[in-house]
Structure formats: C-alpha cells, structure tokens
Design a protein around this motif. Structure first.
Motif, short mmCIF file in Angstrom:
data_model
loop_
_atom_site.label_atom_id
_atom_site.label_comp_id
_atom_site.label_asym_id
_atom_site.label_seq_id
_atom_site.Cartn_x
_atom_site.Cartn_y
_atom_site.Cartn_z
N VAL A 25 9.07 0.18 -2.95
CA VAL A 25 8.84 1.09 -4.40
C VAL A 25 7.31 1.12 -4.40
N SER A 28 5.52 3.04 -1.70
CA SER A 28 5.79 4.64 -2.01
C SER A 28 5.10 4.92 -3.16
N SER A 29 4.69 4.15 -4.27
CA SER A 29 4.16 4.45 -5.60
C SER A 29 2.76 4.74 -5.09
N LYS A 49 4.03 6.39 -11.70
CA LYS A 49 4.28 6.36 -10.27
C LYS A 49 5.35 5.44 -10.10
N ALA A 53 8.67 6.69 -7.99
CA ALA A 53 8.74 5.95 -6.51
C ALA A 53 10.25 5.35 -6.56
N GLU A 56 12.77 7.82 -5.91
CA GLU A 56 12.74 8.27 -4.44
C GLU A 56 13.53 7.17 -3.59
N VAL A 57 13.01 6.01 -3.80
CA VAL A 57 13.47 4.94 -2.80
C VAL A 57 15.04 4.75 -3.11
#
Ligand code: HEM
Length: 180
Positions: A25, A28-29, A49, A53, A56-57
């Motif tokens: 996370v 990805s952020s 953020k 993230a 998404e994850v």
C-alpha cells in the motif's frame, strides 16, 4: 492531518492484512515516509493517497476503506489510546452525540494545530439524532459514517446511519441521521 491518522491507517492494514500488504500500500501510494510521527502534522494529501492505495491494493471501493477506518478509529485509536477522553464524551451513545460538537476542543490540547471538522446536532429524540458535519475537506463522508457506526459498537447499541444530505449535491454540509 496529524501523523496519528496515517499511523492508524497503517495499523489497521497491518493488523488486518499483514506487514507485506502495508508495504504494498505504501509503495503504491508513492508516500515517501519511513514512519509517521503521531504529533506531527502532514499534508492531507498523504492521508488521501494512503486511502486510495489501500483501495487499489485490497481491491475494494475507497468508501469501504474509509468506512472501516472510521470504525477502527473509534474502537482502536479512541477506545484503546484515548479511553478516558472517549469516556468523558458521554456515558451513552445519545449523550456522546449531543456532546460531539465540542469533542475535538479537548483533542486540541494534545494536537494544538488541529484542523478538526465541525459538528452540530438537531432533532434530538429518544431513538435518534441528526448529526451535521462541516469540513473544508471533501470525500470523507464514508469515514464519518464509519465513525458513527463505530460509536454504536463502542456503546453496544445497534445503529443505523442514513446520509440524508450531501455536500456533493451542492449543500454546504452533510447530514447523517443516526437511529438506534
Ligand atoms: C479520541 C478520539 C479522537 C481523536 C484523538 C481525534 C483526533 C483527530 C485528528 C488528529 C484528526 C485530524 C485532523 C488534523 O490533524 O487536522 C481528526 C479528524 C477528524 N475527526 Fe477526530 N478524533 C477523535 C474522535 C472523533 C470522533 C468521535 C469523531 C466523530 C464521530 C471524529 C471525527 C473526525 C473527522 C470526520 C475528521 C476528518 C477531518 C475532517 O473531516 O475535516 N473524531 N480527528
């Protein structure tokens, strides 16, 4: 927002999904912090953020992440780290919600540069209340809903939270009807 918020997101993800998921996370952020210092202010962008993230994850809508975080915040950060402050907020759910408008005043003693939301309440009844939420921040409605559900959990009262007015529809604030 103060680092305690970002740190709580980290704790929620680590305890629920493991340290590797948290690493994914954070990566990805794009947030470039080794750790968060609770009483240091960070740009709000960092929090947004991290939530994005996590969505998404974990492959879940960001609203679910924020809602879960609201409940986590009450049951973990609030109850476990600030138990006496939470208890001073009220001896039952109704009392806590009636006192909610002044709740962050006390938090400001610990976090002097706090930029808290503003709450007002109306239609105080035996089994419900309207909570008015004002903030210069956007997109945190599901977080508020999760907080209100978390308070129900804290007081062992099953609650229903209905979002009856939305800033996204052009109003100046959001309203949540809390029914128990
Ligand atoms: C002991 C418990 C609590 C602590 C320590 C706490 C502390 C904080 C902190 C540090 C922030 C970030 C703001 C900033 O850094 O400028 C924040 C934001 C926020 N708090 Fe609290 N809080 C607590 C309980 C609550 C409760 C019970 C509610 C409502 C039910 C609430 C609603 C919010 C919301 C919605 C925000 C997001 C900011 C915004 O909407 O503008 N908090 N709080």
């Amino acid at each position: 927002m103060y680092g305690i918020v970002n740190k709580a997101i980290q704790d929620m993800i680590t305890s629920g999904f493991g340290a590797e998921t948290w690493d994914a996370v954070k990566k990805s952020s794009g947030v470039d912090e080794d750790f968060f210092i609770s009483n240091e202010p960070y740009d709000d962008v960092v929090t947004y953020k991290l939530a994005g993230a996590a969505s998404e994850v974990l492959d879940m809508p960001v609203g679910i992440v924020l809602n879960s975080f609201g409940r986590y915040w009450i049951m973990k950060t609030g109850k476990e780290k600030y138990g006496s402050l939470m208890e001073a907020g009220g001896s039952n759910l109704k009392e806590f919600l009636v006192n909610l408008p002044s709740f962050h005043n006390r938090i400001m003693l610990a976090f002097p540069n706090l930029n808290p939301p503003e709450f007002k309440v109306s239609e105080i009844e035996n089994n419900g209340i309207r909570v008015h939420y004002f903030s210069h921040r956007n997109g945190l409605q599901e977080f508020v809903k999760g907080l209100l559900l978390g308070l129900g959990e804290l007081y062992n009262v099953p609650v229903e939270v209905v979002h009856t007015q939305s800033k996204e529809a052009g109003y100046d604030h959001d309203i949540f009807k809390v029914i128990w």
